[in-house]
Design an enzyme around this catalytic site. Structure first.
Site, short mmCIF file in Angstrom:
data_model
loop_
_atom_site.label_atom_id
_atom_site.label_comp_id
_atom_site.label_asym_id
_atom_site.label_seq_id
_atom_site.Cartn_x
_atom_site.Cartn_y
_atom_site.Cartn_z
N CYS A 77 -18.05 -20.12 7.90
CA CYS A 77 -19.33 -19.68 8.46
C CYS A 77 -19.99 -20.82 9.23
CB CYS A 77 -20.23 -19.24 7.30
SG CYS A 77 -21.88 -18.79 7.79
N HIS A 137 -14.27 2.02 4.75
CA HIS A 137 -13.56 0.86 4.18
C HIS A 137 -13.64 -0.37 5.07
CE1 HIS A 137 -10.97 3.94 1.77
NE2 HIS A 137 -12.18 3.78 1.26
N SER A 192 -3.73 10.88 2.05
CA SER A 192 -3.04 11.34 0.82
C SER A 192 -4.08 11.78 -0.21
CB SER A 192 -2.21 10.18 0.26
OG SER A 192 -3.07 9.05 0.05
N ASP A 231 -8.72 0.31 11.32
CA ASP A 231 -8.05 -0.13 12.55
C ASP A 231 -8.89 -0.01 13.81
OD1 ASP A 231 -5.99 2.91 12.34
OD2 ASP A 231 -7.99 2.66 13.19
N CYS A 284 -19.14 -13.84 5.83
CA CYS A 284 -19.23 -15.08 5.05
C CYS A 284 -19.35 -14.77 3.56
CB CYS A 284 -20.48 -15.86 5.51
SG CYS A 284 -20.84 -17.27 4.48
N GLY A 320 -4.74 13.48 7.74
CA GLY A 320 -3.90 12.28 7.61
C GLY A 320 -4.25 11.39 6.45
N GLN A 355 -11.38 6.38 6.64
CA GLN A 355 -10.99 5.38 5.63
C GLN A 355 -10.25 4.24 6.34
OE1 GLN A 355 -9.31 7.48 1.86
NE2 GLN A 355 -8.94 8.86 3.56
N ASN A 356 -9.92 4.45 7.61
CA ASN A 356 -9.12 3.48 8.34
C ASN A 356 -9.95 2.28 8.77
OD1 ASN A 356 -7.15 5.39 8.05
ND2 ASN A 356 -7.28 6.14 10.15
C1 BV8 Z 1 -14.71 1.93 -5.73
C2 BV8 Z 1 -8.96 -1.16 2.73
C3 BV8 Z 1 -16.62 1.85 -6.99
C4 BV8 Z 1 -8.04 -2.25 2.29
C5 BV8 Z 1 -8.70 0.57 1.05
C6 BV8 Z 1 -8.92 1.54 -11.34
C7 BV8 Z 1 -9.41 0.26 -11.07
C8 BV8 Z 1 -10.26 0.01 -9.99
C9 BV8 Z 1 -10.63 1.03 -9.16
C10 BV8 Z 1 -10.12 2.28 -9.44
C11 BV8 Z 1 -9.29 2.55 -10.51
N1 BV8 Z 1 -8.99 3.87 -10.50
C12 BV8 Z 1 -9.60 4.44 -9.45
C13 BV8 Z 1 -10.30 3.48 -8.83
C14 BV8 Z 1 -11.08 3.64 -7.68
C15 BV8 Z 1 -10.25 3.16 -6.49
C16 BV8 Z 1 -9.20 4.21 -6.20
O1 BV8 Z 1 -9.54 5.27 -5.73
N2 BV8 Z 1 -7.94 3.90 -6.52
C17 BV8 Z 1 -6.89 4.90 -6.31
C18 BV8 Z 1 -5.70 4.25 -5.61
C19 BV8 Z 1 -6.52 5.47 -7.67
N3 BV8 Z 1 -11.21 3.05 -5.44
C20 BV8 Z 1 -11.83 1.89 -5.23
O2 BV8 Z 1 -11.59 0.85 -5.78
C21 BV8 Z 1 -12.94 2.00 -4.19
N4 BV8 Z 1 -14.12 1.41 -4.69
O3 BV8 Z 1 -14.30 2.83 -6.40
O4 BV8 Z 1 -15.86 1.29 -5.97
C22 BV8 Z 1 -16.81 0.80 -7.98
C23 BV8 Z 1 -16.64 -0.51 -7.62
C24 BV8 Z 1 -16.86 -1.47 -8.56
C25 BV8 Z 1 -17.23 -1.09 -9.82
C26 BV8 Z 1 -17.39 0.25 -10.15
C27 BV8 Z 1 -17.18 1.20 -9.23
C28 BV8 Z 1 -12.55 1.23 -2.94
C29 BV8 Z 1 -11.38 1.92 -2.30
C30 BV8 Z 1 -11.12 1.27 -0.95
C31 BV8 Z 1 -9.89 0.42 -1.05
N5 BV8 Z 1 -9.54 -0.04 0.28
N6 BV8 Z 1 -8.42 0.09 2.26
C32 BV8 Z 1 -6.82 -2.30 3.16
O5 BV8 Z 1 -6.68 -1.47 4.09
O6 BV8 Z 1 -6.03 -3.21 2.90
S1 BV8 Z 1 -8.03 2.03 0.55
C33 BV8 Z 1 -6.60 2.38 1.37
O7 BV8 Z 1 -6.18 3.69 0.92
C34 BV8 Z 1 -6.77 2.52 2.85
O8 BV8 Z 1 -8.06 2.27 3.31
C35 BV8 Z 1 -6.53 3.97 3.10
O9 BV8 Z 1 -7.38 4.45 4.04
C36 BV8 Z 1 -6.82 4.56 1.79
C37 BV8 Z 1 -6.29 5.93 1.58
O10 BV8 Z 1 -4.98 5.97 2.04
P1 BV8 Z 1 -4.71 7.02 3.23
O11 BV8 Z 1 -5.61 6.70 4.36
O12 BV8 Z 1 -4.78 8.39 2.67
O13 BV8 Z 1 -3.25 6.64 3.65
P2 BV8 Z 1 -1.91 7.01 2.88
O14 BV8 Z 1 -0.83 6.14 3.43
O15 BV8 Z 1 -2.17 7.03 1.41
O16 BV8 Z 1 -1.62 8.53 3.31
C38 BV8 Z 1 -1.30 8.81 4.64
C39 BV8 Z 1 -1.23 10.32 4.74
O17 BV8 Z 1 -1.02 10.65 6.12
C40 BV8 Z 1 -0.09 10.94 3.96
O18 BV8 Z 1 -0.57 12.07 3.26
C41 BV8 Z 1 0.90 11.36 5.04
O19 BV8 Z 1 1.57 12.56 4.71
C42 BV8 Z 1 -0.04 11.63 6.20
N7 BV8 Z 1 0.56 11.49 7.53
C43 BV8 Z 1 1.60 10.71 7.91
N8 BV8 Z 1 1.82 10.87 9.25
C44 BV8 Z 1 0.87 11.76 9.70
C45 BV8 Z 1 0.07 12.15 8.60
N9 BV8 Z 1 -0.94 13.02 8.73
C46 BV8 Z 1 -1.18 13.53 9.96
N10 BV8 Z 1 -0.47 13.20 11.06
C47 BV8 Z 1 0.56 12.32 10.96
N11 BV8 Z 1 1.29 12.00 12.05
ZN ZN Z 2 -22.59 -18.22 5.63
#
Ligand code: BV8
Ligand code: ZN
Length: 239
Positions: free
Chosen positions: A148, A120, A190, A105, A128, A188, A102-103
């Site tokens: 572009c 993602h 949530s 980076d 563009c 890693g 999902q990263n």
């Molecule tokens: C979609 C890029 C279909 C951007 C990201 C209401 C309205 C609109 C949409 C929705 C809605 N309800 C639900 C949705 C769907 C929505 C969604 O799921 N929302 C959630 C929040 C409820 N999803 C979407 O919108 C997706 N598209 O559904 O399209 C669609 C579309 C149109 C019409 C109809 C249907 C798109 C989702 C992608 C969004 N973009 N990122 C950016 O980076 O700025 S998501 C974002 O969250 C990041 O990419 C990230 O990867 C992702 C998940 O987060 P995590 O990676 O889990 O990171 P987090 O910080 O949360 O957790 C870290 C974890 O690591 C913790 O558990 C921690 O304990 C642990 N940790 C910490 N240190 C360590 C560790 N683990 C191991 N070792 C360590 N050292």
């Molecule tokens: Zn273009």
């Protein structure tokens, strides 16, 4: 003991392995996570899922670029950590290995992982807003080109924002691998964002053993066959 003998045996016997990673795998590289550890990503008072949303691209593309340029500036000094390198090793251990992240980076590829499924997108690419031509903007901070060079329309980050579809084919490929794997690791993350988190559920329903590597509990923990409460950089090299 962090890894049970049972899991070690499953790992040795596995033919098809799939791993889904989230921001936590890059935490030990110094990349801030979005939710874990209380440091909720907020940009100028806007919650992260507001600034990283398709609406903001329409309403204020300049602000979205400022947010992503800020993060790219942070990322340029971050290196892959032991967890990324461990997974790069894993790709040679099994008949079939799939890494889904999902990263945005790019640290998995930097550690040597091949064919990473980036659900993602990638923060070092832009596209563009008109003809969708893609540009590598690695190292260009702030982002350049702004427009572009084919049709002069403004570029946007090649990152999937909230409310946007995932890259065509990426999720389908990940789904196919989740359905057919013996062992599925969720590392890693949530497990709050869909459809990515749904891959773990799909794998489990399809008969895979589900293993979580995370220092904290997540909504997926109770669904897993094994949860390893530890940091990815300390746990993954133990396999
Ligand atoms: C979609 C890029 C279909 C951007 C990201 C209401 C309205 C609109 C949409 C929705 C809605 N309800 C639900 C949705 C769907 C929505 C969604 O799921 N929302 C959630 C929040 C409820 N999803 C979407 O919108 C997706 N598209 O559904 O399209 C669609 C579309 C149109 C019409 C109809 C249907 C798109 C989702 C992608 C969004 N973009 N990122 C950016 O980076 O700025 S998501 C974002 O969250 C990041 O990419 C990230 O990867 C992702 C998940 O987060 P995590 O990676 O889990 O990171 P987090 O910080 O949360 O957790 C870290 C974890 O690591 C913790 O558990 C921690 O304990 C642990 N940790 C910490 N240190 C360590 C560790 N683990 C191991 N070792 C360590 N050292
Ligand atoms: Zn273009």
């Amino acid at each position: 003991m962090l890894i049970s003998d049972e899991l070690k045996e499953k790992f040795e016997a596995a033919k098809r392995v799939c791993v889904l990673t989230g921001a936590g795998i890059s935490a030990e590289s110094g990349v801030p996570t979005f939710r874990g550890g209380g440091n909720v990503a907020v940009w100028k008072g806007m919650p992260f899922d507001q600034i990283s949303s398709v609406r903001m691209v329409r309403e204020n593309l300049a602000e979205v670029w400022e947010w992503f340029d800020y993060r790219r500036g942070f990322l340029k000094d971050c290196q892959p950590n032991a967890a990324h390198f461990a997974l790069a090793e894993w790709q040679n251990k099994f008949d079939d290995f799939t890494l889904v992240t999902q990263n945005i980076d790019g640290l998995h590829a930097a550690a040597g992982s091949r064919d990473v499924i980036e659900l993602h997108g990638n923060i070092n690419r832009a596209y563009c807003t008109c003809c969708e031509r893609r540009f590598d903007i690695r190292g260009a901070i702030p982002h350049t080109p702004e427009n572009c060079d084919e049709c002069f329309a403004p570029l946007r980050p090649d990152v999937v924002l909230f409310g946007e579809m995932l890259p065509i084919g990426a999720f389908e490929k990940a789904e196919k691998k989740a359905r057919s794997c013996d062992l599925f690791f969720i590392v890693g993350t949530s497990a709050l964002v869909y459809p990515a988190a749904g891959l773990a559920e799909l794998a489990k329903y399809s008969g895979a053993s589900l293993v979580e590597v995370n220092p904290e509990e997540t909504p997926m923990s109770g669904f897993c066959d094994e949860t390893i409460r530890g940091k990815a950089g300390e746990v993954l090299p133990l396999f």
